[in-house]
Scaffold this motif. Sequence first.
Motif, short mmCIF file in Angstrom:
data_model
loop_
_atom_site.label_atom_id
_atom_site.label_comp_id
_atom_site.label_asym_id
_atom_site.label_seq_id
_atom_site.Cartn_x
_atom_site.Cartn_y
_atom_site.Cartn_z
N ASP A 106 0.81 -1.22 0.00
CA ASP A 106 0.00 0.00 0.00
C ASP A 106 0.85 1.28 0.00
N TYR A 107 2.09 1.20 0.47
CA TYR A 107 2.94 2.39 0.47
C TYR A 107 3.14 2.93 -0.95
N TYR A 108 3.05 2.05 -1.94
CA TYR A 108 3.31 2.48 -3.32
C TYR A 108 2.17 3.31 -3.90
N GLU A 109 1.08 3.42 -3.18
CA GLU A 109 -0.01 4.28 -3.63
C GLU A 109 0.30 5.76 -3.37
N LYS A 110 1.42 6.03 -2.69
CA LYS A 110 1.74 7.40 -2.28
C LYS A 110 2.79 8.06 -3.17
N GLY A 111 2.98 7.54 -4.37
CA GLY A 111 3.91 8.19 -5.29
C GLY A 111 5.30 7.61 -5.30
N ILE A 112 5.55 6.56 -4.54
CA ILE A 112 6.85 5.87 -4.56
C ILE A 112 6.88 4.96 -5.79
N ILE A 113 8.03 4.91 -6.45
CA ILE A 113 8.14 4.17 -7.71
C ILE A 113 8.95 2.90 -7.51
N PRO A 114 8.40 1.74 -7.90
CA PRO A 114 9.19 0.51 -7.88
C PRO A 114 10.05 0.40 -9.14
N SER A 115 11.34 0.24 -8.94
CA SER A 115 12.29 0.06 -10.04
C SER A 115 12.77 -1.39 -9.98
N VAL A 116 12.27 -2.21 -10.89
CA VAL A 116 12.46 -3.66 -10.77
C VAL A 116 13.14 -4.23 -12.01
N GLN A 117 13.66 -5.44 -11.86
CA GLN A 117 14.43 -6.09 -12.90
C GLN A 117 13.87 -7.49 -13.16
N PRO A 118 13.05 -7.65 -14.20
CA PRO A 118 12.35 -8.92 -14.43
C PRO A 118 13.25 -10.15 -14.54
N THR A 119 14.46 -10.00 -15.05
CA THR A 119 15.31 -11.19 -15.16
C THR A 119 15.76 -11.70 -13.80
N HIS A 120 15.65 -10.88 -12.75
CA HIS A 120 15.94 -11.42 -11.42
C HIS A 120 14.96 -12.53 -11.06
N ALA A 121 13.71 -12.35 -11.46
CA ALA A 121 12.71 -13.38 -11.16
C ALA A 121 13.06 -14.70 -11.83
N THR A 122 13.44 -14.64 -13.10
CA THR A 122 13.71 -15.88 -13.82
C THR A 122 15.10 -16.44 -13.52
N SER A 123 15.98 -15.65 -12.95
CA SER A 123 17.27 -16.17 -12.49
C SER A 123 17.15 -16.81 -11.11
N ASP A 124 16.28 -16.24 -10.27
CA ASP A 124 16.18 -16.67 -8.87
C ASP A 124 15.13 -17.74 -8.65
#
Length: 539
Positions: free
Chosen positions: A387-405
């Motif tokens: 819910d914190y992300y509803e306040k204008g915080i931006i998630p910066s994510v890396q999709p290949t981490h999911a498929t590597s991990d």
Amino acid sequence: MKKFLFISITFLALSCQTKEEVDLIVQNANIYTVDGDFSKASSIAIKDGKFVAVGNIEEITQKYNAKELLDAEGKTIVPGLIDAHCHFYGLGQNQQVVDLVGTSSYDEILEKVVAFHKERPSSFVMGRGWDQNDWEVKEFPTKEKLDELFPDTPVALRRIDGHALLVNQKALDLAGITVDTKTEGGEIVKENGKLTGVLVDNPMGLIDPIVPPLSTEQQIQALKDAERISLDYGLTTVNDAGLSRETIELIDSLQQAGELSIRVYAMVANYPENLDYFLNKGIIKTDGLNVSSVKVYGDGALGSRGAALREPYSDKPGHFGAMVTPVDQIEALAQRIAASDYQMNTHAIGDSANIVVLRAYDKALEGKSDRRWKVEHAQVISPSDFDYYEKGIIPSVQPTHATSDMYWAGDRLGSEREKGAYAYKDLLEKAGLVALGTDFPVERVSPFLTFYAAVARQDLEQYPERGYQMENALSREETLKGMTIWAAYSNFEEDEKGSIEPGKFADFVILSEDIMTAPLQNIPNIEAEQVFLGGKKMK
């Protein structure tokens, strides 16, 4: 009749004379503009490094004459791709050390190190890219064999994620590291009361003073090597997650001299001297360089069990990982950066680190709007914390981490906690956008692997058959936005890049296949056939 013919000819002549001269018109293209309507076009006109018109060839040729005409032959064009989180300079540095990516055993690592040193002898051997999770025995290596092979030459081999280091006894001795050395924010790994040679997170910094610095010429070569590799994949902007003042100023000088073209969003590394200089100086912004954020490390990495978890690791009872930056320091940094114009971008992997960062952001940003602070990775999050992300915080994510991990993430986290990991769709629904990157050289540079991992949630062998936690897969449109306009927005650069629209930089890529309609299994093999930066062909 003659009078009418004369008037018609005169009108046509005047019409031709009033056409605006442009540098380049691209026609016969399948263009995804990524504008507000995600509209398509078939032609673009470019002048002075910017798009001046987007539409079809008839509309554009009625208004413009071009010095050069490019027939795209029906191929797909997308905006210049933005890597929202990488280590650009680190990629260049890696070209100067032993490449250990993809090694399947410790013995293979040793063979590569010996061969590299034989070909390029040096007083200090360095390498990067090993990952014990890819080995049959998934345990950290120990230094005994390194000591035998290199008794008098220091060796330091960095894990692929950059959060663990294997060093030999010579390096330990030069750094003054013993079994009695005390550190915080990481681990000096020991077995049976003896040093194994593995350092996790903060203790790695004890090795830094003994590593020979790169010469200016080597630093320049590293940046040029990184640019060459990045442009080859269609990346026109890179967000480098943590740079020193020296490197930022070198990038600026090379850009000003015309020796470096790629655009760089440079996160200032969180060192006191960096913050004292840049926060006082204020934002630095040119067409090629954006210095307006600070990169902070919250915790370590999941693969090296350095990520800070609320409950112990499922595969290591009693072990919680560790905060690299203590909680009180993160809170103080947030307050200090909030008082400036800078963004705060914080690495957070474990659920404990994520809530520390989110709470610190929430408190520091109270009463402030449109600050666009980012959580880098946002990898494992407790259900209530989204819910914190509803306040204008931006998630910066890396999709290949999911498929590597994905092969071992469940072992580390347990099935219930894993549900809140790599949850890109959940983050998107709360934040309204996600900025997508690779974290290269931790992962491979290719943005097409990023796209594939986000949409298919599979490895290159199409495993698992139905995808990994597909409820958190992104659509193709969401993924392309995350690599272009949303990434630009996260940098406060949405008015100058991220979409193909008049007035924006003419950064675009011609692809070998239509990334929006190609079979999923084809996406990793798509190539950036031509790359334009500011209307100039770079490839």
